[in-house]
Design an enzyme around this catalytic site. Structure first.
Site, PDB file in Angstrom:
ATOM      1  N   ILE A  78     -33.204  21.539  33.913  1.00  0.00           N
ATOM      2  CA  ILE A  78     -32.775  20.916  32.767  1.00  0.00           C
ATOM      3  C   ILE A  78     -31.486  19.495  33.316  1.00  0.00           C
ATOM      4  O   ILE A  78     -31.686  18.648  32.989  1.00  0.00           O
ATOM      5  CB  ILE A  78     -31.735  21.798  32.070  1.00  0.00           C
ATOM      6  CG1 ILE A  78     -32.772  22.807  31.099  1.00  0.00           C
ATOM      7  CG2 ILE A  78     -30.627  21.194  31.333  1.00  0.00           C
ATOM      8  CD1 ILE A  78     -31.852  24.068  30.691  1.00  0.00           C
ATOM      9  N   ASN A 136     -31.413  27.994  27.131  1.00  0.00           N
ATOM     10  CA  ASN A 136     -31.315  28.589  28.498  1.00  0.00           C
ATOM     11  C   ASN A 136     -30.424  29.679  28.309  1.00  0.00           C
ATOM     12  O   ASN A 136     -29.331  29.181  28.069  1.00  0.00           O
ATOM     13  CB  ASN A 136     -31.167  27.442  29.450  1.00  0.00           C
ATOM     14  CG  ASN A 136     -30.863  28.036  30.764  1.00  0.00           C
ATOM     15  OD1 ASN A 136     -29.672  27.809  31.296  1.00  0.00           O
ATOM     16  ND2 ASN A 136     -31.954  28.392  31.366  1.00  0.00           N
ATOM     17  N   GLU A 190     -33.407  28.519  37.847  1.00  0.00           N
ATOM     18  CA  GLU A 190     -34.330  27.393  38.207  1.00  0.00           C
ATOM     19  C   GLU A 190     -34.247  26.591  36.653  1.00  0.00           C
ATOM     20  O   GLU A 190     -34.567  25.339  36.935  1.00  0.00           O
ATOM     21  CB  GLU A 190     -35.473  28.101  38.262  1.00  0.00           C
ATOM     22  CG  GLU A 190     -35.955  28.683  39.659  1.00  0.00           C
ATOM     23  CD  GLU A 190     -35.877  27.437  40.685  1.00  0.00           C
ATOM     24  OE1 GLU A 190     -36.493  26.410  40.379  1.00  0.00           O
ATOM     25  OE2 GLU A 190     -35.677  27.795  42.002  1.00  0.00           O
ATOM     26  N   GLU A 191     -34.049  27.006  35.689  1.00  0.00           N
ATOM     27  CA  GLU A 191     -34.120  26.410  34.422  1.00  0.00           C
ATOM     28  C   GLU A 191     -32.903  25.425  34.424  1.00  0.00           C
ATOM     29  O   GLU A 191     -33.197  24.244  33.979  1.00  0.00           O
ATOM     30  CB  GLU A 191     -34.198  27.502  33.194  1.00  0.00           C
ATOM     31  CG  GLU A 191     -35.402  28.302  33.049  1.00  0.00           C
ATOM     32  CD  GLU A 191     -35.366  28.998  31.734  1.00  0.00           C
ATOM     33  OE1 GLU A 191     -34.393  28.820  30.895  1.00  0.00           O
ATOM     34  OE2 GLU A 191     -35.998  30.148  31.872  1.00  0.00           O
ATOM     35  N   ALA A 192     -31.862  25.940  34.750  1.00  0.00           N
ATOM     36  CA  ALA A 192     -30.672  25.032  34.863  1.00  0.00           C
ATOM     37  C   ALA A 192     -30.825  23.912  35.762  1.00  0.00           C
ATOM     38  O   ALA A 192     -30.534  22.945  35.308  1.00  0.00           O
ATOM     39  CB  ALA A 192     -29.275  25.859  35.141  1.00  0.00           C
TER      40      ALA A 192
END
Length: 162
Positions: free
Chosen positions: A89, A16, A84-86
């Site tokens: 995750i 990421n 959003e990815e964090a």
């Protein structure tokens, strides 16, 4: 509470990162080193196929990874996709025991977890776009705070302030 059934892992590592900050230097070296050592790594510029629905494909790749490396860089928080990815995750860390390894690349960990300096400015811009009380922005802030509190690597050209 952690779920007892972990989704099937396809990727060893999910990277990421904010592409504009890292693509031609640190990230390239990291990705090459992982691949040379037989570590199957998801990186969106390599794994995404034309026509893939970006958000669904990325979220599925996170769920199907054993480890996620979040590379926090100077411009990271300006990207709503990175945030959003964090968030995903950190959710997978809690629910599926995803191992999360943060790397702070030329940014102080306190800036990330505390929403200071560049991160504070970027989050303020997101708040002006989505609303001061936006649940989305609140989730992003929580994910940054939680990720910033994990054991980490701090990579900087100068001396560390830790």
């Amino acid at each position: 509470m952690a779920s007892s059934s972990k989704p099937k892992s396809i990727y060893d590592v999910f990277l990421n990162f904010r592409g504009t900050d890292l693509c031609n230097n640190f990230l390239g070296h990291l990705y090459k080193a992982l691949n040379q050592n037989g570590i199957y790594t998801f990186i969106d510029r390599e794994e995404m196929r034309k026509g893939d629905q970006i958000s669904a494909a990325l979220m599925k790749a996170i769920e199907q990874s054993c480890i996620a490396i979040i590379i926090f860089s100077e411009d990271y928080a300006s990207s709503h996709w990175c945030l959003e990815e964090a968030t995903k995750i950190m959710e997978c860390k809690e629910q599926n025991d995803l191992t999360v390894l943060p790397v702070f690349y030329k940014v102080d960990p306190r800036e990330v977890r505390g929403g200071k300096e560049r991160y504070g400015k970027a989050l303020a811009k997101h708040e002006s776009k989505f609303g001061k009380d936006s649940e989305k922005v609140k989730r992003w802030k929580k994910a940054l705070f939680n990720a910033g509190n994990l054991s980490w690597w701090h990579l900087n050209d100068g001396p560390s302030n830790n």
